[in-house]
Design a protein around this motif. Structure first.
Motif, PDB file in Angstrom:
ATOM      1  N   ASN A 151       1.173   2.682   9.000  1.00 36.72           N
ATOM      2  CA  ASN A 151       1.035   3.341   7.690  1.00 36.72           C
ATOM      3  C   ASN A 151       2.106   2.884   6.712  1.00 36.72           C
ATOM      4  N   GLY A 152       3.126   2.207   7.218  1.00 35.98           N
ATOM      5  CA  GLY A 152       4.223   1.752   6.354  1.00 35.98           C
ATOM      6  C   GLY A 152       5.247   2.840   6.075  1.00 35.98           C
ATOM      7  N   THR A 153       5.035   4.030   6.677  1.00 38.19           N
ATOM      8  CA  THR A 153       5.927   5.161   6.380  1.00 38.19           C
ATOM      9  C   THR A 153       7.346   4.948   6.915  1.00 38.19           C
ATOM     10  N   ARG A 156       2.242  19.380  12.038  1.00 37.86           N
ATOM     11  CA  ARG A 156       0.920  19.166  11.443  1.00 37.86           C
ATOM     12  C   ARG A 156       0.143  18.083  12.189  1.00 37.86           C
ATOM     13  N   THR A 187       0.839  -1.208   0.000  1.00 39.24           N
ATOM     14  CA  THR A 187       0.000   0.000   0.000  1.00 39.24           C
ATOM     15  C   THR A 187       0.873   1.257   0.000  1.00 39.24           C
ATOM     16  N   ARG A 233       9.092   2.553   6.274  1.00 38.05           N
ATOM     17  CA  ARG A 233       9.854   2.008   5.139  1.00 38.05           C
ATOM     18  C   ARG A 233      10.505   3.128   4.339  1.00 38.05           C
ATOM     19  N   ASN A 234       9.814   4.272   4.262  1.00 38.18           N
ATOM     20  CA  ASN A 234      10.333   5.374   3.443  1.00 38.18           C
ATOM     21  C   ASN A 234      11.705   5.837   3.920  1.00 38.18           C
ATOM     22  N   SER A 258       6.943  10.444  -4.083  1.00 42.35           N
ATOM     23  CA  SER A 258       7.749  10.417  -2.856  1.00 42.35           C
ATOM     24  C   SER A 258       9.046   9.624  -3.065  1.00 42.35           C
ATOM     25  N   LYS A 260      -5.213  11.609   3.138  1.00 42.40           N
ATOM     26  CA  LYS A 260      -6.255  10.629   3.507  1.00 42.40           C
ATOM     27  C   LYS A 260      -7.516  10.813   2.653  1.00 42.40           C
ATOM     28  N   ALA A 281       2.733   4.206   1.156  1.00 38.80           N
ATOM     29  CA  ALA A 281       3.108   4.585   2.526  1.00 38.80           C
ATOM     30  C   ALA A 281       3.151   6.107   2.630  1.00 38.80           C
ATOM     31  N   LEU A 282       2.054   6.674   3.133  1.00 40.10           N
ATOM     32  CA  LEU A 282       1.942   8.134   3.203  1.00 40.10           C
ATOM     33  C   LEU A 282       1.467   8.557   4.589  1.00 40.10           C
ATOM     34  N   TYR A 283       1.683   9.834   4.899  1.00 45.64           N
ATOM     35  CA  TYR A 283       1.140  10.383   6.142  1.00 45.64           C
ATOM     36  C   TYR A 283      -0.244  10.924   5.815  1.00 45.64           C
ATOM     37  N   PRO A 284      -1.299  10.277   6.313  1.00 46.15           N
ATOM     38  CA  PRO A 284      -2.658  10.649   5.903  1.00 46.15           C
ATOM     39  C   PRO A 284      -3.045  12.064   6.278  1.00 46.15           C
ATOM     40  N   GLU A 285      -2.464  12.588   7.365  1.00 46.37           N
ATOM     41  CA  GLU A 285      -2.856  13.926   7.829  1.00 46.37           C
ATOM     42  C   GLU A 285      -2.113  15.040   7.097  1.00 46.37           C
ATOM     43  N   LEU A 286      -1.135  14.671   6.265  1.00 42.47           N
ATOM     44  CA  LEU A 286      -0.351  15.693   5.569  1.00 42.47           C
ATOM     45  C   LEU A 286      -0.831  15.854   4.129  1.00 42.47           C
ATOM     46  N   THR A 287      -0.559  17.016   3.557  1.00 44.52           N
ATOM     47  CA  THR A 287      -0.898  17.256   2.150  1.00 44.52           C
ATOM     48  C   THR A 287       0.150  16.564   1.271  1.00 44.52           C
TER      49      THR A 287
END
Lengths: 305, 259
Positions: B88-90, B14, A86, B92-93, A145, A131, A88-94
């Protein structure tokens, strides 16, 4: 001879009694789009994680950009980008903030953010949080990214998974563009051979943790291309007729079967020539082995491909 | 590691969770000052030994007064702050870019330490201001050099909190899941906070009670000469806790498979 980007030798990963990877050896040269095919649970993601250093292997060796020591691999991985499973992102960030985080992680400038947002068609997202993005947008942001650190080697695990047909086409075009415009080498996985065949230049087929076949795009095309199937009890006489007709691309399968790979529209004419030469033709007709059938044949059937 | 800390700063600024944590630590002292005022208004009397904070000067003991609250709030924050990276898998980044796992772990620990420092500073300042407004600044009984006392006491109390923060970070890296981490952090806080006293009932293991930093935080009187005399012991136990938990956390995190 082009540079080897990834060389995996006899890589094994065992979870309890289950061998997720069993002596997998893969070599990927620069500029290649290497497609890793296998049904769910075949070991594709596990192999990618081993390459990225996210999981340890029980056996084998990984060489990246010619480096195989622990420190060397750490250095080499700075030239890589990944999007495994999936996004891999920060859902709360733009979108922009997600890219800023990745720029900081990689210790690179934020200068490229605008270009990448445009490249991935995300320039319009503004203050919308990740998100609230569609799956296609999240996939594109995840790839943006990975590009923040200007990688030379990209690992994408099922990048078209869950996308609608137009999203799949868009994703394929993006990957193709990255290869042609930025010269990036790509390792990507899918459980859909048909999908992968539209983009990959080389293929590795994983089944139950084992690499059961490796082939190039040309070899795959050959394995799965359309041909005239001829069944006769007089193969030798049939070969003579084909030679007389100037047909060179054919293959004798056994004493009663032949495959003819050219003049596919001339089945009637070829049949007439064979009959006139007294060749006993039991059956003749065009056929095509579907990619899925080819995959099923290799993996022994029980797959989703 | 500075790059990783920069990434943490972007994420934190944030983060709604951070602002919730800081809001709780900001508002709690105001609520407590108002509550104490009500107690006095209805004929009650504030006693330093039991109420801990009775005026602006004793506001320096806000960490002592609210030890359990701070620990529970911080454990929740850290569980989400680290657990979500795994979920979230972040994570890994950063790791797939060849970042050292030790640096990654330490960047999270430093960030958690800074957030808790900012939180307890806000709480202490707000406590001193609120109680000064309601009860006047006053003094701490028996303390002649207030500034020196205040600095030593605040530092000691913060280090005691930091030891627990370090444990919560370790738990989060071992459980790699926000919910599970939250449960274990809560159990650790309650268990060592209120269970360590069991050792007091034994003849040979009495000292074990004070191998846990929460025993000092919950049961010491930081305004009494006996309590002040134990500051160095408190700092030593805290530092050992931080070093041992971090070493254990880093070693095990290095062996963790990242899904």
């Amino acid at each position: 001879m082009s540079e080897t980007i990834l060389k995996a030798t006899n890589v094994s990963k065992i979870y309890g009694k289950h061998k997720a990877l069993d002596k997998v050896s893969i070599e990927i040269k620069r500029g290649v789009i290497y497609g890793l095919i296998g049904e769910n649970g075949a070991g594709k993601s596990t192999f990618m994680r081993v390459v990225m250093g996210l999981i340890t292997m029980n056996e084998g060796e990984i060489e990246l950009f010619g480096e195989s020591s622990a420190k060397g691999l750490q250095r080499a991985r700075r030239k890589m980008g990944q999007s495994i499973e999936t996004p891999a992102l920060y859902p709360e960030l733009t979108a922009r903030e997600n890219l800023r985080v990745q720029a900081a992680n990689g210790g690179v400038s934020e200068r490229e953010i605008d270009d990448l947002l445009q490249l991935m068609n995300l320039g319009h997202t503004g203050r919308k949080k990740a998100k609230n993005f569609s799956l296609g947008m999240r996939q594109r942001l995840a790839i943006a990214s990975t590009l923040m650190t200007n990688p030379e080697f990209l690992i994408l695990d099922e990048p078209t998974n869950g996308l609608d047909p137009s999203g799949m086409v868009e994703m394929r075009e993006i990957i193709q563009r990255l290869v042609t415009e930025r010269g990036i080498t790509v390792l990507l996985s899918s459980h859909l051979l048909d999908e992968l065949s539209q983009i990959a230049t080389h293929y590795g087929i994983l089944h139950e943790g084992k690499l059961i076949n490796e082939l190039s795009r040309e070899e795959l095309a050959r394995e799965t291309r359309q041909y005239i199937e001829l069944e006769t009890t007089e193969v030798e006489k049939a070969v003579a007729v084909l030679d007389e007709l100037g047909i060179k691309d054919y293959e004798v399968i056994n004493r009663t079967e032949m495959n003819i790979y050219e003049r596919l529209d001339d089945v009637a004419a070829i049949n007439r020539s064979l009959v006139l030469a007294d060749v006993n033709v039991s059956r003749i007709g065009t056929t095509r082995q579907k990619l899925e059938d080819y995959f099923l044949q290799l993996t022994g059937g029980n797959t989703h491909a | 590691m500075l790059n990783l800390l920069t990434a943490e700063r972007i994420k934190l600024l944030r983060s709604r969770k951070l602002w919730i944590v800081l809001s709780i630590l900001f508002l709690f002292p105001i609520y407590q000052a108002a509550n104490s005022k009500m107690v006095v208004h209805y004929g009650g009397k504030l006693v330093q030994a039991t109420d801990t904070v009775i005026n602006g000067a004793t506001g320096i003991l806000m960490i002592d007064k609210n030890g359990l609250t701070i620990l529970l709030v911080m454990s929740a924050f850290i569980s989400f702050f680290i657990g979500e990276e795994f979920q979230n898998g972040t994570i890994r980044n950063a790791l797939s870019l060849g970042r050292s796992r030790t640096h990654y772990y330490l960047s999270k620990l430093v960030t958690a330490a800074l957030v808790s420092l900012v939180g307890v500073v806000i709480m202490t300042v707000m406590g001193m201001v609120s109680f000064s407004v309601v009860f006047g600044f006053g003094e701490v009984a028996g303390i002649s050099d207030y500034v020196s006392y205040a600095l030593k006491t605040f530092s000691t109390l913060y280090v005691l909190i930091l030891a627990n923060v370090s444990i919560y970070v370790t738990i989060s890296f071992l459980t790699i899941n926000s919910g599970v981490s939250l449960v274990w952090s809560f159990l650790y806080t309650i268990g060592t906070g209120f269970g360590a006293g069991i050792f007091q009932q034994t003849e040979h293991f009495k000292q074990v009670t004070f191998w846990f930093t929460e025993s000092f935080l919950f049961y010491s009187d930081f305004a009494s000469p006996a309590g002040i005399a134990k500051y160095s012991e408190m700092i030593l136990v805290s530092l050992i806790t931080i070093v041992v938990s971090s070493a254990l956390g880093i070693i095990l995190f290095k062996r963790t498979d990242i899904k």
